[in-house]
Scaffold this motif. Structure first.
Motif, PDB file in Angstrom:
ATOM      1  N   SER A  20       6.618  -8.436  -0.216  1.00 31.04           N
ATOM      2  CA  SER A  20       6.273  -8.485   1.200  1.00 31.04           C
ATOM      3  C   SER A  20       5.461  -7.255   1.593  1.00 31.04           C
ATOM      4  CB  SER A  20       7.547  -8.563   2.037  1.00 31.04           C
ATOM      5  OG  SER A  20       7.247  -8.487   3.404  1.00 31.04           O
ATOM      6  N   TYR A  21       5.882  -6.099   1.142  1.00 35.42           N
ATOM      7  CA  TYR A  21       5.204  -4.847   1.453  1.00 35.42           C
ATOM      8  C   TYR A  21       3.780  -4.856   0.892  1.00 35.42           C
ATOM      9  CZ  TYR A  21       4.540   0.196   1.977  1.00 35.42           C
ATOM     10  OH  TYR A  21       4.069   1.430   2.327  1.00 35.42           O
ATOM     11  N   MET A  22       3.633  -5.296  -0.359  1.00 32.10           N
ATOM     12  CA  MET A  22       2.305  -5.363  -0.976  1.00 32.10           C
ATOM     13  C   MET A  22       1.383  -6.283  -0.183  1.00 32.10           C
ATOM     14  SD  MET A  22       3.027  -5.527  -5.069  1.00 32.10           S
ATOM     15  CE  MET A  22       1.312  -5.446  -5.559  1.00 32.10           C
ATOM     16  N   PHE A  23       1.881  -7.459   0.165  1.00 27.67           N
ATOM     17  CA  PHE A  23       1.067  -8.424   0.904  1.00 27.67           C
ATOM     18  C   PHE A  23       0.672  -7.871   2.264  1.00 27.67           C
ATOM     19  CE2 PHE A  23       0.216 -12.066   3.600  1.00 27.67           C
ATOM     20  CZ  PHE A  23      -0.553 -12.869   2.779  1.00 27.67           C
ATOM     21  N   ARG A  24       1.628  -7.261   2.940  1.00 29.79           N
ATOM     22  CA  ARG A  24       1.356  -6.704   4.265  1.00 29.79           C
ATOM     23  C   ARG A  24       0.340  -5.562   4.194  1.00 29.79           C
ATOM     24  NH1 ARG A  24       5.435  -8.241   8.185  1.00 29.79           N
ATOM     25  NH2 ARG A  24       6.975  -9.552   7.151  1.00 29.79           N
ATOM     26  N   LEU A  25       0.458  -4.701   3.195  1.00 31.44           N
ATOM     27  CA  LEU A  25      -0.512  -3.621   3.031  1.00 31.44           C
ATOM     28  C   LEU A  25      -1.909  -4.171   2.786  1.00 31.44           C
ATOM     29  CD1 LEU A  25       1.225  -0.943   0.755  1.00 31.44           C
ATOM     30  CD2 LEU A  25       0.434  -0.626   3.096  1.00 31.44           C
ATOM     31  N   LEU A  29      -1.284  -5.899   7.762  1.00 29.55           N
ATOM     32  CA  LEU A  29      -0.223  -6.319   8.677  1.00 29.55           C
ATOM     33  C   LEU A  29       0.768  -5.199   9.001  1.00 29.55           C
ATOM     34  CD1 LEU A  29       0.466  -9.839   7.136  1.00 29.55           C
ATOM     35  CD2 LEU A  29      -0.883  -9.295   9.171  1.00 29.55           C
ATOM     36  N   ILE A  30       0.576  -4.034   8.414  1.00 31.90           N
ATOM     37  CA  ILE A  30       1.476  -2.911   8.692  1.00 31.90           C
ATOM     38  C   ILE A  30       0.834  -1.956   9.692  1.00 31.90           C
ATOM     39  CG2 ILE A  30       2.572  -0.858   7.698  1.00 31.90           C
ATOM     40  CD1 ILE A  30       3.181  -2.514   5.232  1.00 31.90           C
ATOM     41  N   ASP A  31      -0.381  -1.543   9.381  1.00 32.85           N
ATOM     42  CA  ASP A  31      -1.042  -0.544  10.219  1.00 32.85           C
ATOM     43  C   ASP A  31      -2.451  -0.968  10.643  1.00 32.85           C
ATOM     44  OD1 ASP A  31      -2.306  -0.379   7.799  1.00 32.85           O
ATOM     45  OD2 ASP A  31      -1.767   1.710   7.408  1.00 32.85           O
ATOM     46  N   SER A  32      -2.712  -2.254  10.594  1.00 37.43           N
ATOM     47  CA  SER A  32      -4.017  -2.826  10.957  1.00 37.43           C
ATOM     48  C   SER A  32      -5.157  -2.336  10.069  1.00 37.43           C
ATOM     49  CB  SER A  32      -4.363  -2.550  12.425  1.00 37.43           C
ATOM     50  OG  SER A  32      -3.393  -3.138  13.252  1.00 37.43           O
ATOM     51  N   LYS A  33      -4.828  -1.763   8.916  1.00 32.16           N
ATOM     52  CA  LYS A  33      -5.830  -1.313   7.949  1.00 32.16           C
ATOM     53  C   LYS A  33      -5.635  -2.100   6.661  1.00 32.16           C
ATOM     54  CE  LYS A  33      -7.389   2.719   5.340  1.00 32.16           C
ATOM     55  NZ  LYS A  33      -7.033   2.535   3.956  1.00 32.16           N
ATOM     56  N   VAL A  34      -6.686  -2.722   6.196  1.00 35.92           N
ATOM     57  CA  VAL A  34      -6.625  -3.431   4.922  1.00 35.92           C
ATOM     58  C   VAL A  34      -6.706  -2.391   3.812  1.00 35.92           C
ATOM     59  CG1 VAL A  34      -7.781  -5.089   3.429  1.00 35.92           C
ATOM     60  CG2 VAL A  34      -7.686  -5.496   5.890  1.00 35.92           C
ATOM     61  N   HIS A  35      -5.670  -2.318   2.978  1.00 37.80           N
ATOM     62  CA  HIS A  35      -5.606  -1.311   1.926  1.00 37.80           C
ATOM     63  C   HIS A  35      -6.205  -1.842   0.631  1.00 37.80           C
ATOM     64  CE1 HIS A  35      -3.113   1.621   4.097  1.00 37.80           C
ATOM     65  NE2 HIS A  35      -2.680   0.543   4.741  1.00 37.80           N
ATOM     66  N   THR A  36      -6.813  -0.950  -0.117  1.00 39.59           N
ATOM     67  CA  THR A  36      -7.420  -1.313  -1.394  1.00 39.59           C
ATOM     68  C   THR A  36      -6.344  -1.438  -2.469  1.00 39.59           C
ATOM     69  OG1 THR A  36      -7.725   0.971  -2.111  1.00 39.59           O
ATOM     70  CG2 THR A  36      -9.511  -0.016  -0.803  1.00 39.59           C
ATOM     71  N   LEU A  37      -6.728  -2.050  -3.573  1.00 35.89           N
ATOM     72  CA  LEU A  37      -5.803  -2.147  -4.708  1.00 35.89           C
ATOM     73  C   LEU A  37      -5.411  -0.757  -5.198  1.00 35.89           C
ATOM     74  CD1 LEU A  37      -7.400  -5.047  -6.751  1.00 35.89           C
ATOM     75  CD2 LEU A  37      -5.277  -5.110  -5.462  1.00 35.89           C
ATOM     76  N   THR A  38      -6.357   0.150  -5.190  1.00 36.39           N
ATOM     77  CA  THR A  38      -6.079   1.521  -5.625  1.00 36.39           C
ATOM     78  C   THR A  38      -5.030   2.172  -4.727  1.00 36.39           C
ATOM     79  OG1 THR A  38      -8.329   1.730  -6.469  1.00 36.39           O
ATOM     80  CG2 THR A  38      -7.118   3.783  -6.094  1.00 36.39           C
ATOM     81  N   GLU A  39      -5.170   2.012  -3.423  1.00 36.03           N
ATOM     82  CA  GLU A  39      -4.195   2.584  -2.484  1.00 36.03           C
ATOM     83  C   GLU A  39      -2.812   1.978  -2.691  1.00 36.03           C
ATOM     84  OE1 GLU A  39      -7.064   3.587   1.335  1.00 36.03           O
ATOM     85  OE2 GLU A  39      -6.325   1.540   1.081  1.00 36.03           O
ATOM     86  N   ILE A  40      -2.766   0.683  -2.861  1.00 31.42           N
ATOM     87  CA  ILE A  40      -1.481   0.000  -3.060  1.00 31.42           C
ATOM     88  C   ILE A  40      -0.836   0.456  -4.365  1.00 31.42           C
ATOM     89  CG2 ILE A  40      -0.389  -2.249  -3.453  1.00 31.42           C
ATOM     90  CD1 ILE A  40      -2.576  -3.395  -1.535  1.00 31.42           C
ATOM     91  N   ALA A  41      -1.644   0.551  -5.409  1.00 37.06           N
ATOM     92  CA  ALA A  41      -1.125   1.004  -6.708  1.00 37.06           C
ATOM     93  C   ALA A  41      -0.550   2.412  -6.607  1.00 37.06           C
ATOM     94  CB  ALA A  41      -2.228   0.942  -7.755  1.00 37.06           C
ATOM     95  N   LEU A  42      -1.242   3.291  -5.888  1.00 39.76           N
ATOM     96  CA  LEU A  42      -0.760   4.666  -5.725  1.00 39.76           C
ATOM     97  C   LEU A  42       0.549   4.709  -4.946  1.00 39.76           C
ATOM     98  CD1 LEU A  42      -4.086   6.578  -4.991  1.00 39.76           C
ATOM     99  CD2 LEU A  42      -2.622   6.819  -7.006  1.00 39.76           C
ATOM    100  N   VAL A  43       0.629   3.938  -3.874  1.00 38.73           N
ATOM    101  CA  VAL A  43       1.841   3.925  -3.043  1.00 38.73           C
ATOM    102  C   VAL A  43       3.043   3.424  -3.846  1.00 38.73           C
ATOM    103  CG1 VAL A  43       2.930   2.768  -1.084  1.00 38.73           C
ATOM    104  CG2 VAL A  43       0.649   3.709  -0.835  1.00 38.73           C
ATOM    105  N   LEU A  44       2.819   2.408  -4.663  1.00 36.17           N
ATOM    106  CA  LEU A  44       3.922   1.795  -5.408  1.00 36.17           C
ATOM    107  C   LEU A  44       4.105   2.364  -6.813  1.00 36.17           C
ATOM    108  CD1 LEU A  44       3.380  -1.903  -4.320  1.00 36.17           C
ATOM    109  CD2 LEU A  44       5.088  -0.293  -3.481  1.00 36.17           C
ATOM    110  N   ASN A  45       3.252   3.327  -7.165  1.00 33.70           N
ATOM    111  CA  ASN A  45       3.327   3.973  -8.476  1.00 33.70           C
ATOM    112  C   ASN A  45       3.218   2.959  -9.623  1.00 33.70           C
ATOM    113  OD1 ASN A  45       3.445   6.260 -10.090  1.00 33.70           O
ATOM    114  ND2 ASN A  45       5.667   6.088 -10.332  1.00 33.70           N
TER     115      ASN A  45
END
Length: 69
Positions: A20-25, A29-45
């Motif tokens: 859910s968190y990945m999809f929203r990022l 849907l979390i902060d109105s900013k579409v996050h890149t794959l790189t950003e998501i990968a970094l956040v989730l390690n």
């Protein structure tokens, strides 16, 4: 194609927390900013490749559930 946000959120709420968190990022849907794959990968390690694979799986599931309802 316009999506019904309420229907979409109900489907997303059925996902486990990480999915859910990945999809929203990814979809802003979390902060109105579409996050890149790189950003998501970094956040989730996780690797960028793993993030891409997981998001494709999640998106397929969400879309198939959306079409059912």
């Amino acid at each position: 194609m316009a999506f019904d946000k309420e229907r979409l959120l109900k489907i997303i709420d059925k996902l486990d927390n990480k999915d859910s968190y990945m999809f929203r990022l990814r979809n802003g849907l979390i902060d109105s900013k579409v996050h890149t794959l790189t950003e998501i990968a970094l956040v989730l390690n996780i690797s960028q490749e793993k993030a891409c694979k997981e998001l494709r799986r999640i998106e397929r599931y969400v879309l198939s559930e959306y079409r059912k309802n």
